[in-house]
Every structure is written in structure tokens, then in C-alpha cells.
Design an enzyme around this catalytic site. Sequence first.
Site, short mmCIF file in Angstrom:
data_model
loop_
_atom_site.label_atom_id
_atom_site.label_comp_id
_atom_site.label_asym_id
_atom_site.label_seq_id
_atom_site.Cartn_x
_atom_site.Cartn_y
_atom_site.Cartn_z
N GLY A 268 0.81 -1.21 0.00
CA GLY A 268 0.00 0.00 0.00
C GLY A 268 0.84 1.25 0.00
O GLY A 268 2.07 1.21 -0.14
N GLY A 270 2.30 4.90 1.67
CA GLY A 270 2.76 5.35 2.98
C GLY A 270 4.15 4.85 3.34
O GLY A 270 4.74 4.02 2.66
N GLU A 293 -0.81 -1.92 -7.09
CA GLU A 293 -1.45 -0.82 -7.82
C GLU A 293 -0.60 0.44 -7.88
O GLU A 293 -0.87 1.32 -8.67
CB GLU A 293 -2.82 -0.52 -7.23
CG GLU A 293 -2.75 -0.07 -5.79
CD GLU A 293 -4.11 0.21 -5.20
OE1 GLU A 293 -4.99 -0.65 -5.33
OE2 GLU A 293 -4.28 1.28 -4.61
N LYS A 407 -0.79 10.22 17.00
CA LYS A 407 -0.90 11.54 17.66
C LYS A 407 -0.17 11.56 19.00
O LYS A 407 -0.77 11.78 20.06
CB LYS A 407 -2.39 11.92 17.82
CG LYS A 407 -3.16 11.99 16.49
CD LYS A 407 -2.69 13.09 15.58
CE LYS A 407 -3.23 12.93 14.16
NZ LYS A 407 -2.41 13.54 13.12
O1 0RQ Z 1 -1.62 11.87 10.32
O2 0RQ Z 1 0.17 12.96 9.10
O3 0RQ Z 1 -1.49 14.29 10.42
O4 0RQ Z 1 0.21 12.87 11.60
O5 0RQ Z 1 -3.07 9.28 9.85
O6 0RQ Z 1 -0.76 7.83 9.23
O7 0RQ Z 1 0.87 6.35 10.32
O8 0RQ Z 1 1.66 8.00 8.54
O9 0RQ Z 1 0.29 5.93 7.99
O10 0RQ Z 1 0.69 7.02 5.71
O11 0RQ Z 1 0.39 4.50 6.05
O12 0RQ Z 1 -1.54 6.07 6.29
C1 0RQ Z 1 -4.72 4.22 6.59
C2 0RQ Z 1 -4.38 6.61 6.05
C3 0RQ Z 1 -2.45 5.19 6.84
C4 0RQ Z 1 -3.39 4.85 4.54
C5 0RQ Z 1 -3.75 5.22 6.02
C6 0RQ Z 1 -2.98 9.57 11.24
C7 0RQ Z 1 -1.51 9.78 11.47
C8 0RQ Z 1 -1.12 10.55 10.24
C9 0RQ Z 1 -1.22 8.83 8.37
P1 0RQ Z 1 -0.60 13.10 10.36
P2 0RQ Z 1 0.61 7.07 9.05
P3 0RQ Z 1 0.05 5.88 6.41
C10 0RQ Z 1 -3.07 1.04 -1.91
C11 0RQ Z 1 -3.86 0.66 -0.72
C12 0RQ Z 1 -6.32 3.24 2.65
C13 0RQ Z 1 -6.00 3.02 1.20
C14 0RQ Z 1 -5.09 1.86 0.96
C15 0RQ Z 1 -4.62 4.75 3.65
C16 0RQ Z 1 -1.97 9.88 9.16
O13 0RQ Z 1 -2.72 3.63 4.53
O14 0RQ Z 1 -5.11 5.74 3.15
O15 0RQ Z 1 -4.74 1.09 1.82
N1 0RQ Z 1 -5.15 3.50 3.44
N2 0RQ Z 1 -4.74 1.71 -0.29
O16 0RQ Z 1 -1.29 10.49 12.65
C17 0RQ Z 1 -6.32 9.21 14.09
C18 0RQ Z 1 -5.79 6.95 14.22
C19 0RQ Z 1 -4.72 7.18 13.30
C20 0RQ Z 1 -4.56 8.48 12.82
C21 0RQ Z 1 -3.05 7.16 11.92
N3 0RQ Z 1 -6.01 5.74 14.71
N4 0RQ Z 1 -6.55 7.98 14.57
N5 0RQ Z 1 -5.35 9.49 13.20
N6 0RQ Z 1 -3.51 8.42 11.98
N7 0RQ Z 1 -3.78 6.39 12.74
C22 0RQ Z 1 -2.95 2.49 -2.33
C23 0RQ Z 1 -4.14 3.11 -3.03
O17 0RQ Z 1 -5.23 2.69 -2.90
C24 0RQ Z 1 -3.93 4.31 -3.92
#
Ligand code: 0RQ
Length: 503
Positions: A268, A270, A293, A407
Site C-alpha cells: 500500500g 505510505g 497498484e 498523535k
Molecule cells: O496523520 O500525518 O497528520 O500525523 O493518519 O498515518 O501512520 O503515517 O500511515 O501514511 O500509512 O496512512 C490508513 C491513512 C495510513 C493509509 C492510512 C494519522 C496519522 C497521520 C497517516 P498526520 P501514518 P500511512 C493502496 C492501498 C487506505 C488506502 C489503501 C490509507 C496519518 O494507509 O489511506 O490502503 N489507506 N490503499 O497520525 C487518528 C488513528 C490514526 C490516525 C493514523 N487511529 N486515529 N489518526 N492516523 N492512525 C494504495 C491506493 O489505494 C492508492
Amino acid sequence: TTDRIQNSYLRSKVMSADDAASLIKSGDTVGMSGFTGSGYPKALPQALAGQIEAAHKAGDPFKIGLWTGASTGPELDGALAKADAIKYRLPYNSDPIEREKINRGEMEYFDLHLSHVAPMVWEGFFGNLDVAVIEVTGVKEDGSLIPATSIGNNKTWIDCADKVILEVNDWHDERMEGMHDIYYGTALPPNRVPIPMVHANDRIGQRTLRCDPHKVVGIIKTDLPDKNAPFPPLDDVSKTIAGHLMEFLKWEVQKGRLTNKLLPLQSGVGNVANAVLAGLRDSPFHDLMAYTEVIQDGMMDLIDDGKMLCASSTAFGMSDKAAIRFREKLDFYRDKIILRPQEISNHPEVIRRLGTISMNGMIEADIFGNINSTHVMGSRIMNGIGGSGDFTRNAYLSCFVSPSIAKKGDISTIVPHVSHADHITQDVQVIVTEQGLADLRGLSPKRRAELIIANCSHPDYKPQLEDYYERAKKNALGLHTPMLPSEALSWHQRFLEKKTMRA
Ligand code: 0RQ
């Protein structure tokens, strides 16, 4: 760029971005190219945003519906969101301005599995597509189109739209021709046939996109770069998560369930996902394949190292540095990278047949292994489900990776109950945080809860989770999935009231 348009009829369609944008009317549904920061139109959306802003000033409530492959760049989603130009958006977005508008209730957003978009548009579920706006590398003499750095839903937009507008972008390297594989064999039920793909690197389609020249109402010439986001240096938490996953994969090899070639990898977006790919560089695994993807920096590194033989994807998601390297070594990459329509890159049938190892990020997981990928505190959309559902349900091994806290520790990503469910417990096999890994295969809900709390939760939250779970085991109505409805979302409520999930 005139020589990039080899068809003389289409050459006569060249016009300014403003003139092309004026062909889009209020109320139109527009299908644009773009997947991550790759291959999205850049000139027309900005011109259209300007025209819509002017219309709003004149009292005209001009808005469009916008469909894409996935997220795009600031010149598209950012510009149109800023201009209040979008009434309805699908299927995936990560633009911050747009996210705010959606969460303020000012924009309708429909988030769906990326593999479902093209068939559902064909099935007519979402209504008529008025205009397609597609960025391409070039137009061939026969009118077919050389795709750019993403395919996404371009084939479907071109086939379904009443009118087509092209952006022929000189910035894209013409030597990309031949890296794309456009499959035209999909049909609607009851006429569907198997997709003839048995290896991640099979080519089953053609190199270019078909396009009826008489549908093309305008062509814009540009030389604007893709928006390649930088990857920050790998942090210790991401490296630790990657390390746990590497150990697990080695164990699977030891058990004889995988070989050192693994199975096609999906990773994915990130930093954690990128760290996992970096972890594979120093692993005993070799001759790897990707069926994914988005091709990001970590995957390019594996190809450079000779660790990965081939990567199949629908788009690139590179840093600027990787984009430069891609150009420098394009002849080396050409037979190792295949870009496909997203209905094929994410197709459940193909994913199930190949048996991918999927690794995606998450917002939170609950103690039973349900996953929330999309919503903060149950209501605030982050991005969308993207392809994570396509891959998770159909993978050979489905894994979710995340730090155990967010956070600065005020949020535990392991909670009693997810505040929104994207992936249900039956689809989720492995959860990994920096604390450790939970292999959930074959486990009943109670065994899953014990393992997730023990292996994945942060020490600051583990006693709180244990306390909840022990009381749930005593007081729940049923002891199959011990849950206390009145408390299940109390951690989220506490965060909303006190800015922390700590008791
Ligand atoms: O926010 O940047 O403001 O601090 O979410 O979190 O830990 O950097 O992780 O970049 O891997 O994103 C699910 C969003 C994770 C992503 C998600 C906050 C955290 C930070 C980002 P800040 P991290 P990532 C192929 C597969 C769905 C689509 C997918 C995603 C920000 O992986 O969009 O998988 N997935 N596609 O602070 C509140 C929580 C949190 C939180 C993290 N529990 N509560 N905020 N954050 N956990 C790709 C495509 O489909 C194109």
C-alpha cells in the site's frame, strides 16, 4: 509537441487549455485520468477552476461531478476543490483541501473499491459520463493513444464518455511506449469470461488505448511534471514493523508454505509500506514479483538490486529522485514494469489466482481483527479504501501494518472496537505494529483478541485493553466475540472529549 500527435485529423483539434475547458458545462460528469500523483491532466483542471471561480462570482452555481482513477495532484483535485467546483467525487482522494470540504459536508464523496469503478460505470450504476479528460504521452497515426505514468480508469473513461479531451504531455518520456498492457476482454454479466492471466508478468492486452477520433473535441499540449511526493527517511518504528514482517515471512518459508521467491507482493501507500519494501532489500528473498497498484521508491530499489524481476501495477507513486532515476534507466525498466487498467491490476479473480501477499496501512484495528482504513473517530474521512479491500479479501496472505499509537500516543491504534469497518475480521490474517505481529489465521475471536492485545498493543494501552477484555468476557451477552456495546466506542468518545484515549 506537435510531432507527438501523429494523426493529422487529431492534430487539427489542438487548442488552448481555456478553450478546451469551456467545452465542459455545469452539471457535467467528468472522468479524468490520474492515479496517485501520476498521469493526471494538469492544464485543463486549472483552466476549468479559473472559469468556475469566475462563474461563481457572476452568480452561476457551476459545479461538476469528478471521477478519476484514484488520488491525483494539486493541479487537479486541489485546484478544483479550492474553486468549489466539485459537487460529487469518486473513488479515492487524498487532497487536503478536498478532504476538508468533504468533512465539512460541502462535497459529496463516494468511496468504493478501485476494481469496482470501471465495471460499475459500464453497468450504468452512476449515470452518464459526459466528458473524459485524459493525459497521454502521445497520439499514434492510427489515433490510438500512448498512455502516460498511470492507466487507472482511462480505458473506461475514453470508451464511455460522450466527448474526449486529451492532454498530450511532453514531460513524459516517449520511451515508455510498450510498458503498458491494456486488456480489452472485460465484458458485463452474463458474458464475462476468465481473465487470461496466470503470472504477474503476463501480457494479455495491447500497448495503446483505443480512442474513436471523432469523440475527441480538443487536445491540449503541455510539458508539466507529475507531482512526485518525497519519502522521508525511514524511521525506527517503520523499520521495526518491517523487521517483524520479514521474520514472519522467513518463518513461512521454514514451514514450507512459501519459498524464498515468496508470492506476488502488493504494498500500500505510505512510509510503513515503503519500509517493508526496504526490508526486503536485505532479506534472503529473491526473484520477487509485484502485483500491486502503485510502484513506489522501495519497489524501484528492489528492481535495481535485481531482487525483483517484475512489477505489475496501474501507476507510479515515486519521489522526485526516483522519477529522475526512472528516466535515466528507462530502457532497463521497460521489460520489468507493466502498467495495466486498475480493473485488472486490482481484479479479485487475478489476485486470488496469483495468491498475492498484501500489506496495507490502517487507521486502527480492533482486538478481533476488524480494520478501519478510512475514518478518524468513525466520521472523518481520511482518504478512502483504495485498493486495500480488493487485495485484502483475495490475497494469499493479507497483512495490515501500523504504528501501535498515533498523535504522540494520545490514540491507540488497537482499540476495543473499530469506529468504522473497512475490512472484516474474516479477511484479515496478520496485524503488525512495532510491538510485534499477530498471526490470526485459524483463530477464534477470543484467541485473536488475546494475541492482538499481547503482541500488537502499546504498553501504555495494554492494561486498559486487558481490563476491557476481561470484563467483556464476564459480562458480554455471548462469549463467542465478547463485546460490551456500551463501552466499545468509549475510547473514541474519550478522545473527542479529553483529546486522549488514556483512561
Ligand atoms: O496523520 O500525518 O497528520 O500525523 O493518519 O498515518 O501512520 O503515517 O500511515 O501514511 O500509512 O496512512 C490508513 C491513512 C495510513 C493509509 C492510512 C494519522 C496519522 C497521520 C497517516 P498526520 P501514518 P500511512 C493502496 C492501498 C487506505 C488506502 C489503501 C490509507 C496519518 O494507509 O489511506 O490502503 N489507506 N490503499 O497520525 C487518528 C488513528 C490514526 C490516525 C493514523 N487511529 N486515529 N489518526 N492516523 N492512525 C494504495 C491506493 O489505494 C492508492
